[in-house]
Design an enzyme around this catalytic site. Structure first.
Site, PDB file in Angstrom:
ATOM      1  N   LYS A  52      79.544  32.572  40.664  1.00 46.07           N
ATOM      2  CA  LYS A  52      79.131  33.508  41.718  1.00 46.07           C
ATOM      3  C   LYS A  52      79.452  32.924  43.085  1.00 46.07           C
ATOM      4  O   LYS A  52      79.944  33.625  43.970  1.00 46.07           O
ATOM      5  CB  LYS A  52      77.629  33.835  41.581  1.00 46.07           C
ATOM      6  CG  LYS A  52      77.364  34.750  40.393  1.00 46.07           C
ATOM      7  CD  LYS A  52      75.912  34.864  40.002  1.00 46.07           C
ATOM      8  CE  LYS A  52      75.815  35.622  38.668  1.00 46.07           C
ATOM      9  NZ  LYS A  52      74.473  35.653  38.093  1.00 46.07           N
ATOM     10  N   GLN A  96      68.739  33.668  39.447  1.00 45.49           N
ATOM     11  CA  GLN A  96      69.436  33.535  38.170  1.00 45.49           C
ATOM     12  C   GLN A  96      68.428  33.532  37.019  1.00 45.49           C
ATOM     13  O   GLN A  96      67.482  32.752  37.018  1.00 45.49           O
ATOM     14  CB  GLN A  96      70.275  32.235  38.176  1.00 45.49           C
ATOM     15  CG  GLN A  96      71.120  32.047  36.937  1.00 45.49           C
ATOM     16  CD  GLN A  96      72.203  33.123  36.778  1.00 45.49           C
ATOM     17  OE1 GLN A  96      72.889  33.489  37.725  1.00 45.49           O
ATOM     18  NE2 GLN A  96      72.343  33.654  35.573  1.00 45.49           N
ATOM     19  N   ASP A 119      71.122  42.448  42.239  1.00 47.21           N
ATOM     20  CA  ASP A 119      71.264  42.493  40.777  1.00 47.21           C
ATOM     21  C   ASP A 119      70.907  43.877  40.234  1.00 47.21           C
ATOM     22  O   ASP A 119      71.234  44.209  39.093  1.00 47.21           O
ATOM     23  CB  ASP A 119      70.327  41.453  40.128  1.00 47.21           C
ATOM     24  CG  ASP A 119      71.084  40.269  39.543  1.00 47.21           C
ATOM     25  OD1 ASP A 119      72.293  40.409  39.307  1.00 47.21           O
ATOM     26  OD2 ASP A 119      70.457  39.216  39.332  1.00 47.21           O
TER      27      ASP A 119
END
Ligand code: NAP
Length: 278
Positions: A52, A96, A119
């Site tokens: 990322k 995460q 997200d």
């Protein structure tokens, strides 16, 4: 001839487009900043976070890395999220997953300001998708819609079957296909006569989490098959939820593993980061 849906190529195209948009934003005095939080040092998470960061660098997105120790408390993590929610120079926040067991993931997801939820996991983002309002889309299913559209595959009016109903793949996938006017069926572990259902699919999305589960006898000739799974087979080679060798010859189009859905997830995360500024 079976069309191989090239996620590597399509994700590269999307990243190039985003790079240009970010340059335009910068010229207009706007910076895009993503905060990435990792708790503990799960090796797979470290790889995902690293990828990322690399994608951010390529596109010109500033990334702030928060690498917190495994013992971080839920309160410490929520306090950091609150601080990032309040910072005007941070546009997107990504935590995460999975988190260590002593931290409640749902609480953490709900702690993120929906305006920074790149997200797309916050209940408000999911609710917006449900009722057709704008909001951040969960990256993997949004990437699959891009794969289909950019490969010239029509969704409207098609029989779409999604195997799997997880919050991050199956459910948002079914909602997105519905939004694109597909006729959608969702199958799961309690579904009876699965083969009968999957054999009706024009577009079959497989997100079941079982290596090479889907064999040729589940697939109608000419179907489009999208394989979301990522596993290592007995020879330690990457494989998906679909038994590619037996299924591919039947399909009009199929995604490979690796190089299909996988690369799209990060591309769509980057897209959400850019959208957070627009
Ligand atoms: P998950 O949370 O484990 O969900 C699996 C789903 O499959 C569940 O809804 C389950 O049903 C259903 N299922 C299990 N066995 C079944 C069976 N025999 N017949 C029909 N349905 C069955 O998995 P996930 O997070 O959605 O991920 C799915 C796969 O995609 C995994 O391999 C994961 O690694 C991969 N993945 C890839 C990406 C990417 O970027 N490419 C992103 C996310 C996930 P129940 O709900 O009834 O239990």
């Amino acid at each position: 001839m079976t069309q191989l849906i090239d996620g590597k190529k399509i994700s590269a195209e999307i990243k190039e487009e985003l790079k240009e948009k970010v340059a335009q934003l910068r010229a207009a005095g706007k910076e895009v900043t993503l905060a990435v939080i990792q708790v503990g040092n799960d090796p797979a998470s470290t790889v995902y976070v690293g990828n990322k960061k690399k994608a951010c660098e390529f596109i010109g997105i500033r990334s702030l890395a928060y690498e917190l120790p495994e013992e971080t408390t839920e309160k410490e993590l929520l306090d950091l999220i609150t601080e990032l929610n309040q910072r005007a120079d941070v546009n997107g926040i990504l935590v995460q997953l999975p988190l260590p067991k002593h931290i409640d993931e749902d609480k953490v997801i709900k702690g993120i300001d929906p305006a920074k939820d790149v997200d797309g996991f916050h209940p408000q983002s999911v609710g917006a998708l449900c009722i057709g309002q704008p909001g951040f889309l969960s990256c993997t299913p949004a990437g699959i819609i891009q794969l289909l559209k950019r490969s010239g595959i029509e969704i409207a009016g098609k029989q779409c079957v999604v195997i799997g109903r997880s919050n991050i793949v199956g459910k948002p996938m079914s909602l997105l296909l519905l939004r694109e006017n597909g006729t959608v069926t969702v199958a799961h572990s309690k579904t009876q006569n699965l083969k009968e259902i999957t054999k009706r699919a024009d577009i079959l999305v497989v997100a079941i989490g079982k290596p090479k589960f889907l064999t040729a006898d589940y697939v109608k000739e000419g179907a489009v098959v999208i394989d979301v799974g990522i596993h290592r087979d007995t020879q330690n080679k990457l494989c998906g939820d679909v038994d590619f060798e037996s299924v591919a010859p039947l399909c009009s189009a199929i995604t490979p593993v690796p190089g299909g859905v996988g690369p799209m997830t990060i591309a769509m995360l980057m897209n959400n980061c850019v959208e957070s500024v627009l």
